[in-house]
Design an enzyme around this catalytic site. Structure first.
Site, short mmCIF file in Angstrom:
data_model
loop_
_atom_site.label_atom_id
_atom_site.label_comp_id
_atom_site.label_asym_id
_atom_site.label_seq_id
_atom_site.Cartn_x
_atom_site.Cartn_y
_atom_site.Cartn_z
N CYS A 26 0.14 50.72 29.64
CA CYS A 26 0.49 52.09 29.99
C CYS A 26 -0.54 53.02 29.37
CB CYS A 26 1.87 52.45 29.43
SG CYS A 26 3.21 51.44 30.04
N TYR A 27 -0.54 54.25 29.83
CA TYR A 27 -1.48 55.24 29.33
C TYR A 27 -0.74 56.41 28.71
CZ TYR A 27 -5.12 52.56 31.38
OH TYR A 27 -5.98 51.53 31.65
N ILE A 28 -1.14 56.75 27.50
CA ILE A 28 -0.60 57.92 26.81
C ILE A 28 -1.43 59.15 27.22
CG2 ILE A 28 -0.24 58.96 24.53
CD1 ILE A 28 0.39 56.06 23.57
#
Length: 159
Positions: A26-28
Protein backbone atom coordinates in the site's frame (compact mmCIF):
# COMPACT_ATOMS: atom_id res chain seq x y z
CA UNK A 1 20.17 4.94 -5.67
CA UNK A 2 18.00 2.43 -7.47
CA UNK A 3 18.60 1.92 -11.21
CA UNK A 4 15.93 -0.27 -12.72
CA UNK A 5 14.60 -1.27 -16.13
CA UNK A 6 10.93 -2.28 -16.42
CA UNK A 7 9.39 -4.38 -19.21
CA UNK A 8 6.13 -6.04 -20.14
CA UNK A 9 6.28 -9.84 -20.08
CA UNK A 10 5.17 -11.63 -23.24
CA UNK A 11 6.09 -15.28 -22.83
CA UNK A 12 6.46 -18.17 -20.41
CA UNK A 13 8.86 -17.61 -17.51
CA UNK A 14 7.60 -19.59 -14.48
CA UNK A 15 9.52 -22.72 -15.47
CA UNK A 16 12.74 -20.66 -15.13
CA UNK A 17 11.89 -19.21 -11.70
CA UNK A 18 14.06 -20.11 -8.72
CA UNK A 19 11.77 -18.49 -6.13
CA UNK A 20 8.27 -17.08 -5.72
CA UNK A 21 6.91 -14.80 -3.00
CA UNK A 22 3.57 -13.14 -2.31
CA UNK A 23 3.55 -9.34 -1.94
CA UNK A 24 0.88 -7.00 -0.63
CA UNK A 25 1.69 -3.31 -0.67
CA UNK A 26 0.00 0.00 0.00
CA UNK A 27 1.03 3.62 -0.36
CA UNK A 28 0.98 6.22 2.38
CA UNK A 29 2.07 8.87 -0.16
CA UNK A 30 2.07 8.62 -3.95
CA UNK A 31 3.58 12.05 -4.55
CA UNK A 32 5.99 11.45 -7.49
CA UNK A 33 8.79 13.27 -5.64
CA UNK A 34 8.44 11.26 -2.39
CA UNK A 35 6.59 7.97 -2.56
CA UNK A 36 6.08 6.16 0.76
CA UNK A 37 5.22 2.46 0.51
CA UNK A 38 4.58 -0.27 3.05
CA UNK A 39 5.08 -3.82 1.78
CA UNK A 40 4.50 -7.23 3.30
CA UNK A 41 6.41 -9.94 1.45
CA UNK A 42 5.48 -13.37 2.82
CA UNK A 43 6.42 -13.01 6.52
CA UNK A 44 8.57 -9.86 6.33
CA UNK A 45 7.66 -6.18 6.05
CA UNK A 46 9.48 -3.11 4.74
CA UNK A 47 8.79 0.61 4.78
CA UNK A 48 10.21 2.26 1.64
CA UNK A 49 10.62 5.90 0.69
CA UNK A 50 11.48 6.69 -2.94
CA UNK A 51 12.44 10.04 -4.43
CA UNK A 52 11.50 11.35 -7.85
CA UNK A 53 12.65 9.50 -10.97
CA UNK A 54 15.35 10.69 -13.35
CA UNK A 55 14.19 12.03 -16.73
CA UNK A 56 14.60 8.60 -18.37
CA UNK A 57 12.77 6.86 -15.51
CA UNK A 58 15.70 4.52 -14.80
CA UNK A 59 16.97 5.81 -11.46
CA UNK A 60 15.71 7.26 -8.21
CA UNK A 61 16.70 7.54 -4.58
CA UNK A 62 15.41 4.67 -2.44
CA UNK A 63 15.50 4.16 1.35
CA UNK A 64 14.20 1.01 3.04
CA UNK A 65 13.69 -0.05 6.64
CA UNK A 66 12.50 -3.43 7.92
CA UNK A 67 9.51 -3.21 10.26
CA UNK A 68 7.60 -5.87 12.19
CA UNK A 69 4.69 -7.32 10.19
CA UNK A 70 2.12 -6.31 12.82
CA UNK A 71 3.34 -2.69 12.60
CA UNK A 72 3.18 -2.87 8.80
CA UNK A 73 -0.46 -3.98 9.01
CA UNK A 74 -1.17 -1.02 11.31
CA UNK A 75 0.52 1.37 8.85
CA UNK A 76 -1.56 -0.08 6.01
CA UNK A 77 -4.65 1.24 7.81
CA UNK A 78 -3.30 4.77 7.08
CA UNK A 79 -2.71 4.03 3.39
CA UNK A 80 -4.27 5.66 0.39
CA UNK A 81 -7.04 3.66 -1.31
CA UNK A 82 -5.89 0.77 -3.51
CA UNK A 83 -3.75 -2.19 -2.57
CA UNK A 84 -1.31 -3.98 -4.86
CA UNK A 85 -1.51 -7.78 -4.65
CA UNK A 86 1.04 -9.76 -6.66
CA UNK A 87 3.33 -12.75 -6.83
CA UNK A 88 6.99 -12.10 -7.55
CA UNK A 89 9.06 -14.69 -9.38
CA UNK A 90 12.86 -14.55 -9.43
CA UNK A 91 14.28 -15.60 -12.81
CA UNK A 92 18.05 -15.72 -13.32
CA UNK A 93 19.15 -15.06 -16.89
CA UNK A 94 22.72 -14.72 -18.14
CA UNK A 95 24.20 -13.30 -14.97
CA UNK A 96 21.27 -11.11 -13.92
CA UNK A 97 18.31 -11.69 -11.64
CA UNK A 98 14.99 -10.64 -13.14
CA UNK A 99 11.99 -9.97 -10.89
CA UNK A 100 8.71 -10.88 -12.59
CA UNK A 101 5.54 -9.50 -10.98
CA UNK A 102 2.24 -11.22 -11.75
CA UNK A 103 -0.57 -8.94 -10.55
CA UNK A 104 -3.92 -10.02 -9.12
CA UNK A 105 -7.31 -8.42 -8.48
CA UNK A 106 -8.12 -5.44 -10.71
CA UNK A 107 -4.71 -5.86 -12.38
CA UNK A 108 -5.16 -9.56 -13.19
CA UNK A 109 -3.33 -10.39 -16.41
CA UNK A 110 -0.68 -7.68 -16.06
CA UNK A 111 2.84 -9.11 -15.80
CA UNK A 112 5.87 -6.85 -15.47
CA UNK A 113 9.58 -7.64 -15.32
CA UNK A 114 12.11 -5.50 -13.48
CA UNK A 115 15.88 -5.66 -13.70
CA UNK A 116 17.93 -3.70 -11.19
CA UNK A 117 21.40 -2.80 -12.47
CA UNK A 118 24.43 -1.20 -10.76
CA UNK A 119 24.72 1.64 -13.29
CA UNK A 120 22.64 3.03 -16.15
CA UNK A 121 25.02 1.78 -18.86
CA UNK A 122 25.11 -1.83 -17.58
CA UNK A 123 24.78 -4.25 -20.50
CA UNK A 124 22.39 -7.19 -20.14
CA UNK A 125 20.87 -9.90 -22.27
CA UNK A 126 17.10 -9.75 -22.68
CA UNK A 127 15.32 -13.07 -22.01
CA UNK A 128 12.92 -14.39 -24.67
CA UNK A 129 9.85 -13.76 -22.49
CA UNK A 130 10.50 -9.99 -22.32
CA UNK A 131 8.43 -7.55 -24.38
CA UNK A 132 8.28 -3.77 -24.64
CA UNK A 133 10.35 -1.67 -22.23
CA UNK A 134 8.14 0.60 -20.11
CA UNK A 135 10.83 2.18 -17.89
CA UNK A 136 9.84 5.77 -17.26
CA UNK A 137 6.20 5.20 -18.25
CA UNK A 138 4.45 6.37 -15.06
CA UNK A 139 1.38 4.26 -15.88
CA UNK A 140 3.42 1.19 -14.91
CA UNK A 141 4.71 2.53 -11.56
CA UNK A 142 3.19 0.50 -8.74
CA UNK A 143 2.10 3.73 -7.05
CA UNK A 144 -0.07 4.44 -10.13
CA UNK A 145 -1.24 0.85 -10.64
CA UNK A 146 -2.79 0.87 -7.17
CA UNK A 147 -5.58 3.16 -8.43
CA UNK A 148 -8.80 1.18 -8.83
CA UNK A 149 -9.00 1.86 -12.57
CA UNK A 150 -8.09 -0.68 -15.22
CA UNK A 151 -4.43 -1.44 -15.95
CA UNK A 152 -2.70 0.59 -18.69
CA UNK A 153 -3.75 -0.20 -22.25
CA UNK A 154 -1.21 -0.42 -25.06
CA UNK A 155 -1.88 -1.50 -28.65
CA UNK A 156 1.33 -3.51 -28.64
CA UNK A 157 1.18 -4.74 -25.04
CA UNK A 158 1.43 -8.45 -24.53
CA UNK A 159 -1.14 -8.96 -21.82
Amino acid sequence: MEIEHKFLVCGPYKHLATACTHITQCYISDDPQRTVRIRIRDDKAVLTIKGGSSADGLSRYEWEKSVPVDEARELMRLALPGTIDKHRYIVPYQGHEWEIDEFHGDLEGLILAELEVPCADTKFAVPPFIGKEVSGDRRYYNSQLRHPSAPPEDDDSCR
